[in-house]
Write a protein that holds these residues in place. Structure first.
Motif, PDB file in Angstrom:
ATOM      1  N   ASN A 133       6.125   0.531  -4.217  1.00  0.00           N
ATOM      2  CA  ASN A 133       5.035   0.160  -3.302  1.00  0.00           C
ATOM      3  C   ASN A 133       4.065   1.315  -3.110  1.00  0.00           C
ATOM      4  O   ASN A 133       2.848   1.141  -3.132  1.00  0.00           O
ATOM      5  CB  ASN A 133       5.604  -0.198  -1.919  1.00  0.00           C
ATOM      6  CG  ASN A 133       6.017  -1.663  -1.796  1.00  0.00           C
ATOM      7  OD1 ASN A 133       5.305  -2.458  -1.213  1.00  0.00           O
ATOM      8  ND2 ASN A 133       7.155  -2.007  -2.353  1.00  0.00           N
TER       9      ASN A 133
ATOM     10  N   GLN B   1       1.959   1.830  -6.083  1.00  0.00           N
ATOM     11  CA  GLN B   1       0.926   0.794  -6.177  1.00  0.00           C
ATOM     12  C   GLN B   1      -0.216   1.093  -5.189  1.00  0.00           C
ATOM     13  O   GLN B   1      -1.386   0.909  -5.519  1.00  0.00           O
ATOM     14  CB  GLN B   1       1.568  -0.544  -5.852  1.00  0.00           C
ATOM     15  CG  GLN B   1       0.970  -1.717  -6.593  1.00  0.00           C
ATOM     16  CD  GLN B   1       1.756  -2.994  -6.335  1.00  0.00           C
ATOM     17  OE1 GLN B   1       2.958  -2.950  -6.065  1.00  0.00           O
ATOM     18  NE2 GLN B   1       1.090  -4.111  -6.405  1.00  0.00           N
ATOM     19  N   ASP B   2       0.149   1.549  -3.982  1.00  0.00           N
ATOM     20  CA  ASP B   2      -0.882   1.923  -3.002  1.00  0.00           C
ATOM     21  C   ASP B   2      -1.756   3.062  -3.539  1.00  0.00           C
ATOM     22  O   ASP B   2      -2.983   3.011  -3.452  1.00  0.00           O
ATOM     23  CB  ASP B   2      -0.239   2.415  -1.700  1.00  0.00           C
ATOM     24  CG  ASP B   2       0.222   1.286  -0.785  1.00  0.00           C
ATOM     25  OD1 ASP B   2      -0.289   0.157  -0.923  1.00  0.00           O
ATOM     26  OD2 ASP B   2       1.084   1.552   0.079  1.00  0.00           O
TER      27      ASP B   2
ATOM     28  N   GLU C  90      -3.094   2.470   5.165  1.00  0.00           N
ATOM     29  CA  GLU C  90      -1.917   2.390   4.296  1.00  0.00           C
ATOM     30  C   GLU C  90      -1.183   3.729   4.241  1.00  0.00           C
ATOM     31  O   GLU C  90       0.037   3.772   4.106  1.00  0.00           O
ATOM     32  CB  GLU C  90      -2.353   1.934   2.908  1.00  0.00           C
ATOM     33  CG  GLU C  90      -3.006   0.558   2.983  1.00  0.00           C
ATOM     34  CD  GLU C  90      -3.636   0.085   1.680  1.00  0.00           C
ATOM     35  OE1 GLU C  90      -4.390  -0.895   1.734  1.00  0.00           O
ATOM     36  OE2 GLU C  90      -3.382   0.682   0.625  1.00  0.00           O
TER      37      GLU C  90
ATOM     38  N   CYS D  16      -3.431  -4.294  -3.986  1.00  0.00           N
ATOM     39  CA  CYS D  16      -2.837  -5.623  -4.146  1.00  0.00           C
ATOM     40  C   CYS D  16      -3.181  -6.205  -5.510  1.00  0.00           C
ATOM     41  O   CYS D  16      -4.350  -6.432  -5.818  1.00  0.00           O
ATOM     42  CB  CYS D  16      -3.309  -6.576  -3.055  1.00  0.00           C
ATOM     43  SG  CYS D  16      -2.565  -8.218  -3.251  1.00  0.00           S
TER      44      CYS D  16
ATOM     45  N   PHE E  73       8.964  -0.776   3.292  1.00  0.00           N
ATOM     46  CA  PHE E  73       8.398  -1.324   2.064  1.00  0.00           C
ATOM     47  C   PHE E  73       9.285  -2.468   1.584  1.00  0.00           C
ATOM     48  O   PHE E  73      10.507  -2.349   1.593  1.00  0.00           O
ATOM     49  CB  PHE E  73       8.297  -0.231   0.998  1.00  0.00           C
ATOM     50  CG  PHE E  73       7.440   0.919   1.445  1.00  0.00           C
ATOM     51  CD1 PHE E  73       6.066   0.877   1.290  1.00  0.00           C
ATOM     52  CD2 PHE E  73       7.997   2.017   2.083  1.00  0.00           C
ATOM     53  CE1 PHE E  73       5.264   1.916   1.735  1.00  0.00           C
ATOM     54  CE2 PHE E  73       7.210   3.069   2.529  1.00  0.00           C
ATOM     55  CZ  PHE E  73       5.829   3.013   2.357  1.00  0.00           C
TER      56      PHE E  73
ATOM     57  N   LEU F 190       3.313  -5.439  -1.299  1.00  0.00           N
ATOM     58  CA  LEU F 190       2.684  -4.365  -0.509  1.00  0.00           C
ATOM     59  C   LEU F 190       2.555  -4.754   0.954  1.00  0.00           C
ATOM     60  O   LEU F 190       2.551  -3.904   1.832  1.00  0.00           O
ATOM     61  CB  LEU F 190       1.286  -4.039  -1.055  1.00  0.00           C
ATOM     62  CG  LEU F 190       1.213  -3.374  -2.424  1.00  0.00           C
ATOM     63  CD1 LEU F 190      -0.235  -3.034  -2.753  1.00  0.00           C
ATOM     64  CD2 LEU F 190       2.073  -2.129  -2.483  1.00  0.00           C
TER      65      LEU F 190
END
Lengths: 253, 175
Positions: A47, A50-51, A135, B67, B151, B155
């Motif tokens: 995650n 990806q962020d 985020e 995303c 997490f 996301l």
């Protein structure tokens, strides 16, 4: 807001550096996918990766608005000599302690940067910073928790945190250092003063480390600017760009 | 995505026949592939719909910057509006103001709950207190729940367990 050519050029360079830091760190994080110590952390690192890659895209889209450059061409077409990331993020992923210590140092810096960058006079940059800042809160909580957990865990986990800090520390000054065009950008109100961001980040890190009894080494900074890279980046790019090189027409989805 | 695409369909009707209300209603059919019970409207992703003689423009904002579903969502929006017979459809990606989970509508929150995904706490910008607040289990309603990881499987999700009913569940992340 119309930018004078020298300011625009400085902003393009700055956006590239920011994107390159995020993208290379995101790639390093992604190398844990399938290999993290526990399933929850495997998912968490995927995650976070990806962020970070998403944030790189925010900066490259902002760059595209300035010079029309294609984000994919920049990411998949540049050789190591053209990347402008700091060396901290290209160091091999190492063990879990190094991964979390490096992520913590970067997250602290990024939170301090973004909380100020969201007030940039360059609107697209302020908008992207506001988005990324929300985020990053999750990243810093996560990496900060892990550094605490490991430093206060067993003798072995504390030893590994110490070794990770020793390895990362000479590379921290480069992350906090001003870049060549920054003076122009600060004067135009486009980016916050690197000295202010750096001081805030150092204070945050020092407070955390002192609470945990972690003593950073007294060593000189790793020398050289963002155009200088280690062999580790070359190996990373070979891996990251392999598909694009094999099939230049490949598309997402 | 910023370039307008021509639908060029034989049954294309004059844009004057289309109104923004029809477009908004049609966008309720476009679901988020990662949260299939929610439409892009319920998620608060649709920022503006403009109908003119030349065609329709839809402004959407990404939820999370990274995303991977955004490309597919933008294409689904374009395709759905084209099917209304719009002469041309432009889907723009806008970032300001940054999307917040507070933008999810009341109907959307109810659907998330029924889907077994705990809705995000409304935080009004004060994110850190919202992250500390107890999260009710969407299965049994107990507040005796524990964050396992910030997490989850996408996301937009974080992972919890409920100490009362022993079930695992995910919550839509407050951002």
């Amino acid at each position: 807001m119309t930018l004078e050519p020298p300011v625009r050029e400085a902003l393009v360079a700055r956006l590239t550096a920011m994107a390159d830091d995020e993208l290379i760190l995101g790639h390093r994080d992604s190398e844990w996918t399938g290999h993290a110590p526990i399933l929850e952390e495997d998912i968490a690192l995927a995650n976070i990766a990806q962020d970070e890659i998403g944030h790189a895209l925010l900066w490259l889209e902002a760059r595209r608005e300035l010079d029309g450059s294609d984000p994919d061409a920049l990411v998949f077409g540049r050789g190591a000599g053209d990347w402008r990331n700091v060396r901290l993020v290209e160091l091999p992923k190492g063990d879990w302690a190094f991964t979390m210590v490096r992520q913590f140092l970067f997250d602290v810096f990024e939170c301090e940067l973004l909380s100020r960058l969201r007030h940039s006079r360059h609107v697209p940059l302020a908008e992207a910073a506001a988005k990324a800042a929300r985020e990053e809160v999750f990243h810093l909580r996560h990496s900060g928790l892990w550094v605490r957990r490991l430093a206060g865990g067993t003798a072995e986990s504390a030893r590994r945190v110490g070794a990770a800090v020793d390895l990362a520390w000479p590379y921290l000054p480069q992350l906090l250092a001003p870049q060549p065009g920054d003076a122009l950008l600060v004067e135009a109100g486009i980016v916050p003063s690197p000295a202010e961001v750096g001081a805030a980040a150092r204070e945050h890190i020092a407070t955390t480390f002192s609470e945990l009894g972690v003593a950073p080494p007294d060593v000189p900074p790793n020398p050289g600017g963002r155009e200088r890279h280690s062999e580790a980046l070359v190996a990373l790019l070979i891996d990251m760009q392999a598909v694009a090189r094999a099939d230049p027409a490949a598309e997402a989805w | 995505m910023s370039a307008p695409s021509r639908a060029g369909r034989p049954r294309a009707r004059a844009a004057a026949e289309l109104d923004a209300k029809t477009v908004w209603a049609a966008l309720e059919d476009v679901k988020d592939p990662e949260v299939p019970v929610l439409s892009v409207v319920e998620l608060g992703m649709v920022r503006d719909v403009a109908v003119a003689a030349e065609g329709v423009r839809v402004d959407i904002t990404p939820t999370f910057a990274g995303c991977p579903a955004f490309v597919a969502i933008a294409e689904a929006v374009r395709e759905r509006v084209s099917r209304l017979g719009a002469a041309a459809v432009e889907v723009r990606r806008v970032l300001s103001p940054a999307w917040s989970s507070d933008a999810i509508t009341a109907a959307g929150r109810a659907k998330l709950h029924d889907f077994g995904l705990a809705p995000p706490a409304v935080h009004g910008g004060a994110l850190l207190p919202a992250l500390e607040a107890p999260v009710p289990c969407p299965h049994c309603g107990s507040l005796d729940t524990r964050l396992r990881s910030a997490f989850g499987s996408a996301l937009c999700r974080e992972f919890y367990t409920c100490r009362s009913c022993q079930e695992a569940f995910e919550r839509f992340k407050p951002v």
